[in-house]
Design a protein around this motif. Structure first.
Motif: not given
Length: 311
Positions: A207-233
């Motif tokens: 459960w902790a391994g999955y939680a770490a994976g979900v948190v890191l993956a979502v944080a990484g997805a939200q940090a993707v911001d090419p040319v101030d566009r929202m859609w990649p996130a």
């Protein structure tokens, strides 16, 4: 091979809850944790008073000696080298940790932190403008934390591995390689790596391994911001949700279902805001669709449960 009687006895023994510790044993465990905390506090105070007077090599040697001492204490507390690595994994999986192994896990975690501090001490170049010390410390701490977790898996060790891995990936991409724009994708890949490693049994506390994976993956997805566009996130966040639900199909962990639902909700909200500019009509449509999907899912679950009972 075990016959049915022996197998039943083994299963019954493993299913029994751990006996409640006696007051003396509980007091001894608390004293051990308190002693470890006081030792760490004393070390911090000594370093604070004499840090400026110590040479770089002296700081390094001090932290290495502390790490070695903590490692030796952890090995001795766990029951020797023969109780670590594969025996520790096979023992911890069905029965959980004992007081001794919990204390040993704390020693190993503190040793990993000491290794990170030793790397920071010896590699500190005193240049504030291009200071890569924390990156090297994170990498060294990650290696030590992985070794400690492999020797004796624990929740504390897992959290250290997750924290050091995130810091190491971010630092290597941004500070060392100079590709800060790839920090988001790097964390996304790291999160997927945690999900995959957990699914294939490389992590004991699933459960902790999955939680770490979900948190890191979502944080990484939200940090993707090419040319101030929202859609990649929100597209990548939706991908995280799909991956969570795909893994959930073969491993029914509540963290995956909750993480997938949270990621999908976040992606839907961001998509609506991006497409409609916070239109009330679009938000209402999302609400209706969500209610319909929830109703269909609840109906199918109820129907499948009734069929199972009839059979």
């Amino acid at each position: 091979m075990l016959d049915e009687t022996q197998l039943g006895a083994v299963v019954t023994a493993l299913a029994k809850p751990e006996p409640r510790p006696t007051p003396a044993r509980l007091l001894a465990e608390i004293a051990a944790y308190a002693g470890a905390g006081l030792l760490l506090s004393g070390l911090v105070l000594v370093l604070a008073e004499s840090w400026d007077d110590m040479a770089k090599l002296g700081r390094f040697v001090l932290f290495v000696l502390v790490a070695v001492g903590l490692t030796v204490a952890g090995v001795a507390t766990a029951g020797g080298w023969s109780a670590l690595f594969r025996p520790a994994w096979s023992r911890s999986a069905p029965a959980g940790h004992t007081a001794r192994t919990r204390l040993a896990a704390v020693f190993f975690a503190l040793a990993a932190v000491s290794i990170a501090a030793a790397a920071a001490a010896i590699l500190d170049d005193g240049n504030d403008t291009t200071d890569l010390t924390w990156v090297y410390a994170a990498v060294a701490g990650l290696v030590a934390a992985i070794a400690g977790y492999a020797a004796l898996p624990s929740l504390l060790g897992l959290l250290l591995c997750a924290g050091f891995s995130a810091a190491a990936v971010s630092g290597l991409l941004d500070e060392v390689l100079g590709v800060g724009d790839l920090t988001g994708p790097g964390l996304l890949v790291l999160g997927f790596g945690w999900l995959g490693a957990t699914r294939f049994g490389a992590v004991l506390e699933r459960w902790a391994g999955y939680a770490a994976g979900v948190v890191l993956a979502v944080a990484g997805a939200q940090a993707v911001d090419p040319v101030d566009r929202m859609w990649p996130a929100y597209v990548l966040t939706a991908v995280v949700a799909v991956v969570c639900f795909a893994i959930y199909a073969s491993d029914r962990s509540w963290v995956l279902s909750l993480g997938g639902a949270a990621a999908l909700t976040l992606a839907a909200v961001e998509a609506v805001v991006d497409w409609t500019g916070e239109s009330a009509g679009a938000s209402g449509a999302i609400l209706v669709v969500g209610a319909v999907v929830l109703g269909i899912g609840s109906y199918l679950l109820t129907r499948s449960a009734k069929k199972s009972v009839e059979r």
